[in-house]
Design an enzyme around this catalytic site. Structure first.
Site, PDB file in Angstrom:
ATOM      1  N   HIS A 161       5.170 -13.980 -11.696  1.00 47.02           N
ATOM      2  CA  HIS A 161       5.022 -12.887 -12.682  1.00 47.02           C
ATOM      3  C   HIS A 161       4.815 -11.539 -11.991  1.00 47.02           C
ATOM      4  CE1 HIS A 161       4.227 -16.141 -15.645  1.00 47.02           C
ATOM      5  NE2 HIS A 161       3.563 -16.666 -14.638  1.00 47.02           N
ATOM      6  N   SER A 282      18.448  12.307   0.322  1.00 44.63           N
ATOM      7  CA  SER A 282      18.622  12.981  -0.957  1.00 44.63           C
ATOM      8  C   SER A 282      19.100  14.400  -0.685  1.00 44.63           C
ATOM      9  CB  SER A 282      17.297  13.007  -1.706  1.00 44.63           C
ATOM     10  OG  SER A 282      17.266  14.092  -2.608  1.00 44.63           O
ATOM     11  N   LYS A 288      13.281  12.083   1.479  1.00 38.40           N
ATOM     12  CA  LYS A 288      13.737  10.808   0.935  1.00 38.40           C
ATOM     13  C   LYS A 288      14.591   9.992   1.886  1.00 38.40           C
ATOM     14  CE  LYS A 288      13.924   9.672  -2.959  1.00 38.40           C
ATOM     15  NZ  LYS A 288      13.579   9.388  -4.308  1.00 38.40           N
ATOM     16  N   GLU A 295      20.764  -0.920  -3.760  1.00 39.36           N
ATOM     17  CA  GLU A 295      20.953  -0.561  -5.174  1.00 39.36           C
ATOM     18  C   GLU A 295      22.387  -0.834  -5.614  1.00 39.36           C
ATOM     19  OE1 GLU A 295      18.657   3.300  -6.219  1.00 39.36           O
ATOM     20  OE2 GLU A 295      18.916   3.280  -4.062  1.00 39.36           O
TER      21      GLU A 295
END
Ligand code: ARG
Length: 475
Positions: A161, A282, A288, A295
């Site tokens: 979980h 970025s 970043k 992704e």
């Protein structure tokens, strides 16, 4: 004004040129050109058979084969210019053949239809892609095995979980993906088999009237089976569905892994670092480092699932035998092959280079009462029935939480208030190291078992690599 007759290879019954819009919609050559090596291989097998059977002359077959090989070289060198009016790769190659050697070239298509031809080409293609995908899966498995070995001493919190649950070896975690990939590999082997039936001789739909030797073609192209019903052979695309399904399951596994890489590399988890080479910056936020590849693997799952559903829908309710709808099988297939290959390669690179922050892993184990189960089991081993042990431990956890302490920070005296059976050895029992060591069961996370499995797995990947080599016959 004189009418211009159709120049199509099939133009005999046409009195007019067809509307050029038809090519725009009808032509598959912009995408099916990638079948050319399989098409040429299939044609060579077919022509050899025609000559052996006396359907064409041996020297005619030789000229055709010679010319087909030249056409293959032509396309190897330049596959950017295909005339739309050639419709598809099958017609393009045949047209080139006729341009090159004239009337002899016109004999190639004897006893064959594009329907059994495309059925053959896609089977050859799918078989080869099964092996290529299998190879990429094995490479990814190897990255997992290497990483497992490198970090054999690292214990991390295992989750259920997404809540800290019990300590597990980091290697045990990686080997879970190894297992998934083993099943994926097997699915591609099964898919190979489902594509492994030779359809040529089915012709358009009813079978050929010529004395073809189907067995010769089957053996020449190393097929396991001969198709047994011509209607089925030209309209069956189950093997493509199998490929798309096998790919969907594999990318689903990769998307789970991608998700873990993404969250584990956040500042919040900080458990792993994805190598800089596989991240991007970025354009606005200078600090970043984004896990774009992971992704994208997660994102590509959408189109790979979609491709499976596309073909299912194309096939639904389709009457026998060939229908042009079947041309819609190709783009989903080619797209899935490409996206899955990229995803597997991206994952191999990322897994091979991730770094685990060992200190952080230790830190994470300190919170969340992660060895509460071990405390309960400690009590059971001292004679307390499990349900009672579970309740007692729950009470201890609640107490510790109230005190703002972890289990290992409690005094023996405090623990004894909950059960007089608790002794000093409890502190050893609730150490993460002890926790994993105790899980010696087959399939458990004990270092002994994981090391043993790792040894087996290393052998398995060698067998798999051998299996692929044995079946692999590049064109
Ligand atoms: N390009 C076609 C396809 O991919 C080849 C078969 C065409 N057959 C036909 N009868 N028009 O399905």
């Amino acid at each position: 004004m004189s009418e211009k007759k159709s120049e199509k290879l099939w133009g005999g019954r046409y009195s007019h040129e067809i509307d050029s819009f038809v090519d725009e919609m009808n032509a598959s050559i912009p995408f099916d050109w990638i079948l050319y090596p399989y098409d040429i291989q299939g044609s060579i097998a077919h022509v050899k058979m025609l000559a052996r059977q006396g359907i064409i002359k041996v020297d005619e077959a030789d000229r055709i084969i010679q010319s087909l090989l030249e056409i293959k070289n032509e396309i190897d060198e330049d596959h950017t210019h295909f005339p739309m009016e050639d419709e598809d790769i099958h017609m393009h190659i045949e047209k080139r053949l006729i341009e090159k050697i004239g009337d002899v070239g016109k004999k190639l298509h004897t006893a064959r239809s594009r329907n059994d031809q495309v059925a053959l080409d896609t089977r050859l293609f799918v078989r080869e892609k099964c092996l290529e995908t299998g190879k990429l899966i094995v490479e990814l498995q190897k990255s997992f095995l290497d990483k497992s070995e490198e970090y054999l001493d690292v214990i991390i919190p295992g989750y259920t979980h997404l809540q800290r649950a019990q300590p597990v070896l980091f290697s045990h975690y990686l080997l879970a993906y190894y297992e998934m990939l083993t099943r994926d590999f097997q699915r591609f082997v099964m898919t190979y088999r489902s594509a492994d039936s030779m359809p040529l001789g089915s012709a358009a739909l009813a079978g050929s009237t010529f004395p073809v030797d189907r067995d010769f073609v089957k053996n020449f192209l190393n097929f396991h089976w001969l198709s047994r019903n011509s209607l089925d052979a030209v309209s069956d695309r189950d093997f493509i569905l199998d490929f798309l399904y096998s790919s969907a399951v594999t990318i689903m596994h990769l998307s789970r892994l991608a998700e873990e890489l993404i969250i584990w590399s956040t500042a919040e988890f900080s458990l792993i670092q994805i190598d800089e080479r596989y991240t991007t910056g970025s354009s606005i936020m200078p600090q970043k480092r984004n896990p774009d590849l992971a992704e994208l693997v997660r994102g590509k799952t959408g189109r790979i699932y979609g491709n499976l559903l596309t073909l299912f829908t194309v096939l639904k309710g389709l009457p026998l035998a060939y229908n042009k709808d079947l041309q819609e099988d190709k783009e989903p297939l080619f797209d899935t092959v490409k996206q899955l290959s990229l995803s597997l390669r991206a994952m191999s690179k990322m897994i091979a280079t991730i770094k685990v922050d060992k200190e952080r892993a230790k830190e994470m184990l300190k919170g969340g009462f992660i060895t509460a189960t071990d405390l309960a089991e400690y009590l059971v081993k001292k004679g307390v029935p499990f349900r009672d042990a579970h309740r007692i431990t729950g009470e201890i956890v609640a107490y510790a939480e109230k005190k703002g302490k972890e289990l290992y920070e409690l005094e023996l005296e405090e623990l004894k208030r909950f059960s007089s059976l608790i002794e000093n050895d409890v502190f050893e029992a609730i150490m993460p190291e002890t926790s994993v060591k105790q899980r010696k069961v087959t399939g458990g996370t004990s270092p002994d078992y994981v090391r043993e499995l790792l040894k087996k797995a290393k052998q398995e990947v060698e067998w798999r690599a051998e299996f692929i080599k044995k079946h692999f016959q590049p064109y």
